[in-house]
Design a protein around this motif. Structure first.
Motif, short mmCIF file in Angstrom:
data_model
loop_
_atom_site.label_atom_id
_atom_site.label_comp_id
_atom_site.label_asym_id
_atom_site.label_seq_id
_atom_site.Cartn_x
_atom_site.Cartn_y
_atom_site.Cartn_z
N HIS A 136 17.84 14.45 -19.96
CA HIS A 136 16.67 13.81 -19.36
C HIS A 136 15.56 14.81 -19.07
N LEU A 137 15.87 16.09 -19.09
CA LEU A 137 14.84 17.10 -18.89
C LEU A 137 14.01 17.31 -20.15
N ILE A 138 14.55 16.95 -21.31
CA ILE A 138 13.84 17.20 -22.58
C ILE A 138 12.61 16.30 -22.69
N PRO A 139 12.71 14.98 -22.49
CA PRO A 139 11.50 14.14 -22.52
C PRO A 139 10.73 14.17 -21.20
N ARG A 140 11.18 15.00 -20.27
CA ARG A 140 10.57 15.18 -18.96
C ARG A 140 10.63 13.90 -18.13
N PHE A 141 11.79 13.27 -18.10
CA PHE A 141 12.01 12.19 -17.15
C PHE A 141 12.11 12.79 -15.74
N TYR A 142 12.64 13.98 -15.66
CA TYR A 142 12.67 14.75 -14.42
C TYR A 142 12.14 16.15 -14.73
N ASP A 143 11.61 16.81 -13.73
CA ASP A 143 11.14 18.19 -13.88
C ASP A 143 12.21 19.15 -13.39
N ALA A 144 12.38 20.24 -14.12
CA ALA A 144 13.33 21.25 -13.70
C ALA A 144 12.88 21.87 -12.37
N SER A 145 13.85 22.09 -11.48
CA SER A 145 13.54 22.71 -10.19
C SER A 145 13.22 24.19 -10.36
N ARG A 146 13.86 24.80 -11.33
CA ARG A 146 13.57 26.20 -11.65
C ARG A 146 13.85 26.42 -13.12
N GLY A 147 13.33 27.51 -13.65
CA GLY A 147 13.45 27.75 -15.08
C GLY A 147 12.45 26.90 -15.85
N SER A 148 12.59 26.89 -17.15
CA SER A 148 11.65 26.13 -17.98
C SER A 148 12.36 25.50 -19.16
N GLN A 194 0.82 -1.21 0.00
CA GLN A 194 0.00 0.00 0.00
C GLN A 194 0.86 1.26 0.00
N SER A 195 2.03 1.18 0.64
CA SER A 195 2.92 2.35 0.65
C SER A 195 3.39 2.70 -0.76
N VAL A 196 3.49 1.69 -1.63
CA VAL A 196 3.84 1.96 -3.03
C VAL A 196 2.66 2.63 -3.74
N PHE A 197 1.45 2.13 -3.49
CA PHE A 197 0.26 2.74 -4.11
C PHE A 197 0.08 4.18 -3.66
N GLU A 198 0.46 4.48 -2.43
CA GLU A 198 0.30 5.84 -1.91
C GLU A 198 1.37 6.79 -2.40
N LEU A 199 2.41 6.24 -3.05
CA LEU A 199 3.45 7.08 -3.62
C LEU A 199 3.05 7.47 -5.04
N HIS A 200 2.72 8.72 -5.23
CA HIS A 200 2.24 9.18 -6.54
C HIS A 200 3.33 10.00 -7.23
N SER A 201 3.25 9.97 -8.54
CA SER A 201 4.23 10.70 -9.34
C SER A 201 4.12 12.19 -9.07
N GLY A 202 5.27 12.84 -8.91
CA GLY A 202 5.28 14.28 -8.70
C GLY A 202 4.99 15.06 -9.97
N MET A 203 4.92 14.37 -11.11
CA MET A 203 4.64 15.03 -12.38
C MET A 203 3.16 14.94 -12.71
N GLU A 204 2.61 16.04 -13.11
CA GLU A 204 1.22 16.07 -13.55
C GLU A 204 1.21 16.28 -15.06
N TRP A 205 0.56 15.36 -15.76
CA TRP A 205 0.50 15.43 -17.22
C TRP A 205 -0.88 15.91 -17.64
N LYS A 206 -0.91 16.70 -18.69
CA LYS A 206 -2.19 17.15 -19.24
C LYS A 206 -2.84 15.98 -19.96
N GLN A 207 -4.12 15.76 -19.66
CA GLN A 207 -4.84 14.65 -20.27
C GLN A 207 -5.44 15.10 -21.59
N PRO A 208 -5.10 14.39 -22.69
CA PRO A 208 -5.70 14.76 -23.98
C PRO A 208 -7.17 14.41 -24.01
N GLN A 209 -7.96 15.25 -24.67
CA GLN A 209 -9.39 15.00 -24.79
C GLN A 209 -9.62 13.88 -25.77
#
Length: 606
Positions: free
Chosen positions: A414-426, A320-335
């Motif tokens: 690895h920031l280009i395909p968004r494997f990780y999110d930049a801490s600052r900047g874009s 359950q501790s694995v299930f409660e660990l959610h990805s810190g990345m939020e992806w836009k859901q395509p319609q």
């Protein structure tokens, strides 16, 4: 109170996982129901035996003995049928639960970002997917079979004993609470210990995985004895923990046997006195002893069940501790396409709206990739791995990235395909922030070849299909030509149908790298990232590969990460990294004139 608290904490996790039993409601009802029927028939056996002794044997009535013997056989057959039926339904529910749990757990792990996967660790996830899931499955199975049956037998036998003789049955009233104290006391002690055992198992499996993965390196450096000593240390620690908790758990059976045997002695003595005074018969004493024996057997089962439940609850909490660990990345859901209204984009905006115009303008951006003062700090790290990365890559350009070990080259790409999110900047692709893309939309634009060449068991064709599932043979051959892999694929007897072992172990390092490059090229991405993916190639093959990649297509933007200046010297733009910062940007000739870090790297190799 402590027992209730432990069960409350652990039970919450199990309760959340029980959602995977929703498709097996019928089985979860029928399994304990048939077990209760079996228990009910079993409780009648001592009464039948008492009748056989008091009437059949005492009066030498052979026909009555045979008749009641037939009743015993019938009770046994009915009980066996109920038991087999119950075990069938319990097994079906438990295996179905485990199947659903593992599917959901695997899907959830696949949804996690690199940050969460790095935090959890591979060995821990494997343990929870296999050993922990199996423990929970076993717990579900045992609960459905015994959780109602054993208490029913224990209290049912006590009730039946009171119907025979109240004074003699008082022994049951004393023995059962004592047995309960022993069982639940041992459970309270062993529950936290089993958590430590599972954590120790994680360490042993992690070391085993490292040794199996790096067996060639271990042998190359003659480190077998050192690794065996380290494994022995971890395994010994796990063994000691298991022995310790096993010794405590092992107290259950002897202590319960002592209590039950003392109770049996008291019962026989009391029964003898009661028989002598004429209150009860000899057959009823035998029935009382049989009921005590049933209680003994069921309490031993219940004690083992409690241990199994304890393990299952601890494992359920870890899962359950694995299930409660959610990805810190939020992806836009395509319609969904089917719901898309006429005159709107897939994101649900009108083509005449301001947002649509901004998207259109972004799509015509002259830059394929833009880093705007980007910083990256890994979770748990004390300092930034990348600091103030700022550059722009035009469409069709080849970008070289070079720097010393640990300078942040892989972190940057690895920031280009968004494997990780930049801490600052874009980070922007085609003028849009990568966070504004849906996952599928973003990843379809990018083909990446990691540092470690990973191939899957199957054929060469199946591995290339990962890049493009509907790729034709011509497209695959074209990708093999660009990656310089066609020359060795054509020598294989089966060509594209040649088997590939797990991890590509039947191929050389250079062959594996070229196939992974072909897998990325076959999808014809807008952005191709080669993360030090030609390190195993000789200089001539590397040169042919770079030439083929440059000629691959005018619209493809290529990022080449390398530690060789020869691999990137013809790049349109070279980014030199040092300690996570940009030490220089320019062409090969410009950097030789202005960048000391690049000069040092180049002249040390030339």
């Amino acid at each position: 109170m402590k027992i209730e608290l432990l069960f409350c904490v652990e039970g919450i996790a199990m309760k959340k996982l029980l959602v995977f039993l929703k498709d097996y409601k019928k089985e979860t009802v029928l399994a304990p129901l048939f077990k209760m029927l079996e228990a009910g028939f079993e409780l009648f056996v001592p009464l039948v035996m008492a009748a056989v002794i008091d009437r059949g044997i005492a009066q030498s009535d052979i026909s009555y003995v045979l008749k009641m013997g037939g009743v015993l056989v019938m009770l046994g057959l009915i009980g066996l049928t109920c038991s087999i039926t119950a075990q069938y339904f319990a097994a079906k529910a438990a295996v179905g639960f485990s199947t659903g749990l593992k599917h959901a757990l695997f899907e959830h792990i696949e949804s996690l970002s690199f940050t969460e996967i790095d935090t959890l660790g591979t060995s821990t996830m494997i343990t929870r997917m296999t050993s922990d899931a199996n423990q929970v499955q076993n717990g579900i199975n045992m609960v459905l079979r015994l959780f109602l049956r054993s208490p029913f037998i224990v209290f049912g036998a006590m009730v039946m004993a009171f119907t025979i003789d109240v004074k003699a049955a008082l022994v049951f009233a004393v023995a059962i609470p004592l047995l309960s104290v022993v069982v639940f006391g041992i459970m309270m002690i062993t529950m936290p210990l089993y958590k430590k055992v599972q954590a120790g198992l994680d360490q042993v499996l992690g070391r085993t995985r490292e040794n199996l993965t790096g067996v060639r390196v271990i042998r190359a450096f003659h480190k077998e004895e050192q690794e065996m000593e380290a494994f022995e240390k971890s395994n010994s620690a796990l063994t000691h923990m298991q022995l310790f908790v096993g010794k405590i758990s092992a107290l259950t059976n002897p202590v319960t046997y002592i209590i039950v045997n003392v109770a049996t002695i008291s019962l026989i003595y009391t029964g003898a006195v009661r028989v002598d005074t004429g209150y009860i018969t000899q057959g009823e004493v035998v029935a009382l002893v049989n009921y005590m024996s049933q209680i003994l057997i069921e309490l031993v089962k219940l004690a083992n069940l409690i241990i199994t439940i304890t393990k299952a609850l601890a494992c359920a909490n870890r899962i359950q501790s694995v299930f409660e660990l959610h990805s810190g990345m939020e992806w836009k859901q395509p319609q969904a396409v089917g719901k898309q209204e006429e005159g709107t984009y897939s994101d649900g905006v009108s083509p005449d709206s301001g947002t649509a115009r901004e998207m259109t303008q972004a799509g015509t951006s002259p830059y394929a990739v833009e880093f705007d003062h980007v910083g990256l700090t890994y979770q748990g790290a004390g300092a930034e791995s990348l600091s103030d990365i700022d550059f722009k890559a035009e469409r069709g350009q080849t970008i070289g990235i070079i720097g010393g070990t640990g300078s942040g080259k892989s972190s940057l790409v690895h920031l280009i395909p968004r494997f990780y999110d930049a801490s600052r900047g874009s980070v922007k692709i085609d003028g849009r922030d990568v966070k504004d893309y849906g996952m599928e939309e973003l990843r379809n634009k990018i083909g990446i070849v990691m540092q470690k060449a990973v191939l899957f068991q199957g054929t060469i064709r199946e591995n290339l299909s990962w890049g493009k599932p509907d790729a034709t043979t011509e497209e695959m051959n074209r990708a093999l030509e660009i990656s310089q892999a066609k020359e060795f694929v054509d020598t294989k007897p089966k060509g594209l149908e040649e088997p590939v072992a797990q991890g590509g172990k039947n191929l050389s390092g250079g062959q594996r790298q070229r196939l992974t490059i072909a897998r990325a090229v076959v999808k014809q991405p807008e952005i191709l990232i080669l993360d030090d993916s030609a390190s195993a190639l000789d200089y001539a093959t590397d040169a042919r590969l770079r030439k083929a990649v440059r000629e691959m297509g005018e619209g493809t933007t290529v990022f080449i990460v390398s530690q060789r200046t020869s691999s990137i010297q013809y790049a349109d733009q070279i980014i030199v990294l040092e300690d996570g910062r940009i030490a220089g940007i320019g062409t090969h000739e410009e950097l030789l004139q202005s960048c000391e870090v690049y000069q040092e790297i180049h002249y040390s190799q030339m």
